[in-house]
Design an enzyme around this catalytic site. Structure first.
Site, short mmCIF file in Angstrom:
data_model
loop_
_atom_site.label_atom_id
_atom_site.label_comp_id
_atom_site.label_asym_id
_atom_site.label_seq_id
_atom_site.Cartn_x
_atom_site.Cartn_y
_atom_site.Cartn_z
N ALA A 71 -5.60 -2.36 -30.09
CA ALA A 71 -6.26 -3.30 -29.19
C ALA A 71 -5.16 -4.12 -28.51
CB ALA A 71 -7.20 -4.20 -29.97
N GLY A 116 -6.72 -0.34 -33.24
CA GLY A 116 -7.84 0.19 -32.46
C GLY A 116 -7.62 1.62 -31.99
N GLU A 119 -8.71 3.64 -34.86
CA GLU A 119 -10.17 3.50 -34.95
C GLU A 119 -10.87 4.35 -33.90
OE1 GLU A 119 -9.75 -0.88 -34.87
OE2 GLU A 119 -11.17 -0.86 -36.53
N GLU A 139 -3.54 -4.21 -38.72
CA GLU A 139 -4.16 -5.47 -38.31
C GLU A 139 -3.84 -6.67 -39.21
OE1 GLU A 139 -5.67 -2.56 -38.07
OE2 GLU A 139 -7.01 -2.47 -36.35
N1 COA Z 1 -1.18 -4.66 -27.22
C1 COA Z 1 -0.58 -5.08 -26.10
N2 COA Z 1 0.60 -4.58 -25.66
C2 COA Z 1 1.15 -3.62 -26.40
C3 COA Z 1 0.59 -3.15 -27.60
C4 COA Z 1 -0.63 -3.70 -28.00
N3 COA Z 1 -1.28 -3.31 -29.10
N4 COA Z 1 1.39 -2.20 -28.12
C5 COA Z 1 2.44 -2.10 -27.28
N5 COA Z 1 2.30 -2.95 -26.24
C6 COA Z 1 3.21 -3.14 -25.11
C7 COA Z 1 4.44 -3.91 -25.51
O1 COA Z 1 4.19 -5.31 -25.52
C8 COA Z 1 5.38 -3.51 -24.41
O2 COA Z 1 5.08 -4.21 -23.24
P1 COA Z 1 6.25 -4.87 -22.33
O3 COA Z 1 7.09 -3.69 -21.91
O4 COA Z 1 5.53 -5.52 -21.20
O5 COA Z 1 6.98 -5.80 -23.23
C9 COA Z 1 5.02 -2.07 -24.17
O6 COA Z 1 3.70 -1.88 -24.67
C10 COA Z 1 5.93 -1.08 -24.89
O7 COA Z 1 5.91 -1.41 -26.26
P2 COA Z 1 7.24 -1.66 -27.12
O8 COA Z 1 6.88 -2.56 -28.27
O9 COA Z 1 8.35 -2.11 -26.25
O10 COA Z 1 7.55 -0.18 -27.63
P3 COA Z 1 8.34 0.25 -28.94
O11 COA Z 1 8.56 1.71 -28.84
O12 COA Z 1 9.53 -0.63 -29.15
O13 COA Z 1 7.33 -0.04 -30.16
C11 COA Z 1 5.19 0.03 -31.28
C12 COA Z 1 6.15 0.70 -30.28
C13 COA Z 1 3.88 0.78 -31.26
C14 COA Z 1 5.81 0.10 -32.70
C15 COA Z 1 5.00 -1.46 -30.90
O14 COA Z 1 4.65 -1.52 -29.51
C16 COA Z 1 3.92 -2.16 -31.67
O15 COA Z 1 4.13 -2.52 -32.83
N6 COA Z 1 2.73 -2.38 -31.04
C17 COA Z 1 1.65 -3.07 -31.64
C18 COA Z 1 0.95 -2.17 -32.65
C19 COA Z 1 -0.19 -2.93 -33.34
O16 COA Z 1 0.03 -3.84 -34.10
N7 COA Z 1 -1.42 -2.50 -33.04
C20 COA Z 1 -2.59 -3.06 -33.62
C21 COA Z 1 -3.09 -4.14 -32.77
S1 COA Z 1 -4.59 -4.80 -33.46
#
Ligand code: COA
Length: 265
Positions: A71, A116, A119, A139
């Site tokens: 999400a 999400g 999910e 989460e």
């Molecule tokens: N919501 C909003 N934005 C998200 C996102 C999310 N769940 N997951 C990734 N993004 C965005 C990042 O903020 C980034 O945006 P930016 O370039 O404007 O800063 C872009 O997507 C790329 O992500 P980034 O974190 O730079 O990639 P990465 O390869 O370094 O890491 C992940 C990848 C998946 C490990 C990391 O993005 C992450 O931990 N995301 C959240 C995962 C999460 O907790 N999901 C559950 C949410 S309830």
């Protein structure tokens, strides 16, 4: 090849050879699910349901890195108590529509499927996973809980103990563990994932579409109730399928040693 007439901002829809591919298309944010993306996903699945050319749906994510990375955390950060509940209810409704589509849906998990995103995949009927891909429900690390069905569908698929380990640690699991848990049906190298997924889709497409719909309904409804009630659901659906032209076509085609020509009637 057909595509949706009303173009969506965050999702693409394309149907070829009776397989519709729905792609979540927000790669700069790793396809994170904000309200607009969820609305587009819902619209694309409504289109798939109505599309007579579509027999099976493959759901995937755009870009090299992610299926769906969860999400949208930016949206979550501003939510209130009422807003959080409303968001969860809306998301659950979108995913319920996928689960109850009446056509098989395969989640082709081509990259991160977190929160999400996992999910969303859990609401699909079958999951294929690219090797090296991490999937999980992180989460609680953000001090929220899964709100798009994760606390309910995950234990139903992998069992309560495994689900609780994933949910409470928030740690992603490896593809071989996902396969071992029965969380995904196939794991394949990224470059072979599409082929493996399409093979599964084609194996289903040759079957009667009404039979597919009723078999799914029997499994989905029947496993949510007692065995006695589930068996009642199954025999009721068996009675209904026995009234269809497709059933006669399937049985006669076998007896006449020819391929069936199903009309979905
Ligand atoms: N919501 C909003 N934005 C998200 C996102 C999310 N769940 N997951 C990734 N993004 C965005 C990042 O903020 C980034 O945006 P930016 O370039 O404007 O800063 C872009 O997507 C790329 O992500 P980034 O974190 O730079 O990639 P990465 O390869 O370094 O890491 C992940 C990848 C998946 C490990 C990391 O993005 C992450 O931990 N995301 C959240 C995962 C999460 O907790 N999901 C559950 C949410 S309830």
């Amino acid at each position: 090849m057909t595509s949706m007439s009303a173009d969506l901002e965050y999702v693409t829809y394309a149907c070829a050879d009776r397989i519709a591919t729905i792609t979540v298309n927000r790669p700069d944010k790793l396809n994170a699910l904000n309200d607009a993306v969820m609305a587009d996903i819902d619209a694309a699945f409504a289109h798939a349901k109505a599309d007579a050319d579509c027999g099976v749906v493959v759901l995937t994510g755009a870009g090299e890195k992610a299926f769906v990375a969860g999400a949208d955390i930016g949206e979550l950060a501003t939510q209130t108590v009422r807003g959080g509940k409303a968001k969860s209810l809306r998301g659950q409704a979108v995913l319920n529509n996928i689960e109850n589509l009446g056509k098989p849906v395969i989640a082709m998990i081509n990259g991160f499927a977190l929160g999400g995103g996992l999910e969303l995949a859990l609401a699909c009927h079958i999951r294929t996973l690219a090797a090296e891909t991490k999937i999980g429900l992180p989460e609680v690390g953000l001090s929220i809980i899964p709100g798009y069905g994760g606390t309910q569908r995950l234990p139903r698929i992998v069992g309560r103990g495994r689900a609780l380990e994933m949910i409470l640690t928030g740690k992603p699991i490896r593809p071989d563990t996902a396969l071992d848990f029965g969380l995904v049906n196939r794991v394949a190298p990224a470059e072979e994932l599409l082929e493996v997924t399409l093979k599964l889709a084609k194996a289903m497409l040759g079957n009667g579409p009404l039979a597919l719909a009723m078999a799914m309904e029997s499994v989905l409804r029947g496993t949510e109730t007692s065995l006695e009630e589930g068996l009642r659901i199954e025999c009721d659906l068996f009675g209904i399928i026995s009234s269809t032209d497709d059933m006669r076509e399937g049985l006669n085609a076998f007896l006449e040693k020819r391929r069936p020509d199903y009309k979905g009637l």
